[in-house]
Design a protein around this motif. Sequence first.
Motif, PDB file in Angstrom:
ATOM      1  N   LEU A 189       0.830  -1.206   0.000  1.00  0.00           N
ATOM      2  CA  LEU A 189       0.000   0.000   0.000  1.00  0.00           C
ATOM      3  C   LEU A 189       0.861   1.251   0.000  1.00  0.00           C
ATOM      4  CD1 LEU A 189      -2.759   1.385   0.232  1.00  0.00           C
ATOM      5  CD2 LEU A 189      -2.573   1.151   2.716  1.00  0.00           C
ATOM      6  N   GLN A 190       1.918   1.261   0.781  1.00  0.00           N
ATOM      7  CA  GLN A 190       2.791   2.424   0.836  1.00  0.00           C
ATOM      8  C   GLN A 190       3.441   2.690  -0.513  1.00  0.00           C
ATOM      9  OE1 GLN A 190       5.758   2.135   3.877  1.00  0.00           O
ATOM     10  NE2 GLN A 190       6.597   4.165   3.508  1.00  0.00           N
ATOM     11  N   ARG A 191       3.862   1.630  -1.208  1.00  0.00           N
ATOM     12  CA  ARG A 191       4.482   1.808  -2.525  1.00  0.00           C
ATOM     13  C   ARG A 191       3.461   2.299  -3.548  1.00  0.00           C
ATOM     14  NH1 ARG A 191       6.911  -3.225  -1.215  1.00  0.00           N
ATOM     15  NH2 ARG A 191       5.447  -4.269  -2.613  1.00  0.00           N
ATOM     16  N   LEU A 192       2.263   1.732  -3.526  1.00  0.00           N
ATOM     17  CA  LEU A 192       1.246   2.116  -4.500  1.00  0.00           C
ATOM     18  C   LEU A 192       0.772   3.549  -4.280  1.00  0.00           C
ATOM     19  CD1 LEU A 192      -0.851  -1.173  -4.625  1.00  0.00           C
ATOM     20  CD2 LEU A 192       0.634  -0.277  -6.409  1.00  0.00           C
ATOM     21  N   ARG A 193       0.755   3.992  -3.052  1.00  0.00           N
ATOM     22  CA  ARG A 193       0.337   5.359  -2.771  1.00  0.00           C
ATOM     23  C   ARG A 193       1.358   6.376  -3.261  1.00  0.00           C
ATOM     24  NH1 ARG A 193      -2.460   6.852   2.755  1.00  0.00           N
ATOM     25  NH2 ARG A 193      -2.736   8.695   1.447  1.00  0.00           N
ATOM     26  N   GLY A 194       2.513   5.905  -3.672  1.00  0.00           N
ATOM     27  CA  GLY A 194       3.487   6.796  -4.285  1.00  0.00           C
ATOM     28  C   GLY A 194       3.095   7.224  -5.686  1.00  0.00           C
ATOM     29  N   ILE A 195       2.127   6.538  -6.301  1.00  0.00           N
ATOM     30  CA  ILE A 195       1.643   6.925  -7.634  1.00  0.00           C
ATOM     31  C   ILE A 195       0.759   8.153  -7.482  1.00  0.00           C
ATOM     32  CG2 ILE A 195       0.386   6.166  -9.682  1.00  0.00           C
ATOM     33  CD1 ILE A 195       0.873   3.289  -8.791  1.00  0.00           C
ATOM     34  N   PRO A 196       1.059   9.255  -8.156  1.00  0.00           N
ATOM     35  CA  PRO A 196       0.219  10.455  -8.046  1.00  0.00           C
ATOM     36  C   PRO A 196      -1.239  10.153  -8.408  1.00  0.00           C
ATOM     37  CG  PRO A 196       2.274  10.994  -9.134  1.00  0.00           C
ATOM     38  CD  PRO A 196       2.243   9.504  -9.009  1.00  0.00           C
ATOM     39  N   GLY A 197      -2.154  10.526  -7.524  1.00  0.00           N
ATOM     40  CA  GLY A 197      -3.575  10.279  -7.728  1.00  0.00           C
ATOM     41  C   GLY A 197      -4.110   9.101  -6.940  1.00  0.00           C
ATOM     42  N   VAL A 198      -3.223   8.220  -6.478  1.00  0.00           N
ATOM     43  CA  VAL A 198      -3.634   7.036  -5.728  1.00  0.00           C
ATOM     44  C   VAL A 198      -3.611   7.367  -4.239  1.00  0.00           C
ATOM     45  CG1 VAL A 198      -3.084   4.649  -5.131  1.00  0.00           C
ATOM     46  CG2 VAL A 198      -2.830   5.439  -7.483  1.00  0.00           C
ATOM     47  N   GLY A 199      -4.786   7.380  -3.622  1.00  0.00           N
ATOM     48  CA  GLY A 199      -4.905   7.637  -2.197  1.00  0.00           C
ATOM     49  C   GLY A 199      -5.098   6.360  -1.413  1.00  0.00           C
ATOM     50  N   ALA A 200      -5.559   6.517  -0.183  1.00  0.00           N
ATOM     51  CA  ALA A 200      -5.683   5.364   0.711  1.00  0.00           C
ATOM     52  C   ALA A 200      -6.711   4.359   0.206  1.00  0.00           C
ATOM     53  CB  ALA A 200      -6.049   5.839   2.111  1.00  0.00           C
ATOM     54  N   ILE A 201      -7.873   4.832  -0.246  1.00  0.00           N
ATOM     55  CA  ILE A 201      -8.939   3.910  -0.667  1.00  0.00           C
ATOM     56  C   ILE A 201      -8.588   3.235  -1.986  1.00  0.00           C
ATOM     57  CG2 ILE A 201     -11.375   3.699  -1.205  1.00  0.00           C
ATOM     58  CD1 ILE A 201     -10.709   4.332   1.719  1.00  0.00           C
ATOM     59  N   VAL A 202      -8.107   4.010  -2.957  1.00  0.00           N
ATOM     60  CA  VAL A 202      -7.701   3.416  -4.240  1.00  0.00           C
ATOM     61  C   VAL A 202      -6.554   2.446  -4.024  1.00  0.00           C
ATOM     62  CG1 VAL A 202      -6.867   3.890  -6.568  1.00  0.00           C
ATOM     63  CG2 VAL A 202      -8.463   5.474  -5.487  1.00  0.00           C
ATOM     64  N   GLY A 203      -5.606   2.830  -3.169  1.00  0.00           N
ATOM     65  CA  GLY A 203      -4.495   1.932  -2.880  1.00  0.00           C
ATOM     66  C   GLY A 203      -4.955   0.639  -2.245  1.00  0.00           C
ATOM     67  N   ALA A 204      -5.911   0.721  -1.309  1.00  0.00           N
ATOM     68  CA  ALA A 204      -6.434  -0.486  -0.671  1.00  0.00           C
ATOM     69  C   ALA A 204      -7.127  -1.380  -1.696  1.00  0.00           C
ATOM     70  CB  ALA A 204      -7.401  -0.111   0.446  1.00  0.00           C
ATOM     71  N   ALA A 205      -7.890  -0.776  -2.605  1.00  0.00           N
ATOM     72  CA  ALA A 205      -8.577  -1.561  -3.638  1.00  0.00           C
ATOM     73  C   ALA A 205      -7.574  -2.231  -4.572  1.00  0.00           C
ATOM     74  CB  ALA A 205      -9.527  -0.668  -4.427  1.00  0.00           C
TER      75      ALA A 205
END
Length: 317
Positions: A189-205
């Motif tokens: 989740l921490q790595r994916l949230r590094g993508i601009p636009g990806v927040g906590a909910i999108v990252g969790a999904a």
Amino acid sequence: MQTPLNVGVDVAKDQVMVACAGATFVTRMIPNRPVALKSWLRTLPAGSRIGMEATGSYHQALADLAQGLGFVVYVLNPKDTRYYARGLGRRAKTDRVDAELIARYVAHEHSGLHPYLPPSPQQRMLEQTLRRRAHLVRTRVALQATTRELQGFQSECRAVVEQLDALIVALEVRLKQLLQTSPAQREALQRLRGIPGVGAIVGAALVAALQRLPFATADAFVAYTGLDPRPCDSGKKIGRRRLSKRGPAELRCLLFNAAMAGCKTKTWQATYQRHRQRGLSTTEALVVLARKIVRIAWSIYHHQTTFDPAKALPALT
């Protein structure tokens, strides 16, 4: 040794209709209860294939039991079986007809189907929490739209919306707690949230989807999300491309929201504007950006790397 069977199951809340494909169809009704289902499953030959439509939660007990006993299980998209029935010219729709249709579909098409893989309890809880949050968000939006011009009930409507907001926040806290229980999920989740636009909910999904199935390529993950363009060509005609929309609708919606947020960032703004200048509409450009986010998310998760604009942007022309 008994010959493996191709079995179709029409699932309802309280009972299931089963049909075995062969020279003639053999059908029977069974209570949708674990004890009854297990007793019936133990009568089937080893290696039998069992197909059923996805029904929210009613099919889960049978799918898990059958897979646990070593049978090959297919959880089918209801849209696929509906079109299959139309192609066969079926005019009736009953529990027996549906079970027989699924059995025939499994018998003829099993080589192109993906066997069911049951999620872990933690994965199932994560997926259920995401679905419930999405349902509450849709309910809140519908309520606000319905009561916007309703006179004399503003305070009551506001109170209901506030309660929904509180419940949504509670589910988001639950999501965070679920992801924190696994170091691998927390790091992903921490790595994916590094993508601009990806927040906590999108990252969790994204974490929930990527850990659920072994996607071999980024194209496979794009296809799963339903963001893949579907060609419609014939002869010299080049038809308009439309999205397949085959995957989970809520994940697709969240990825579109991520693209809407990402197009305003320094990282994605030039990419978004370039597609707009090519003549794409706002929605089309956002879909292209959402698809790019999906590909990068798969790469980050698969290779356990972090988002690097210097490596990502040259490939996004």
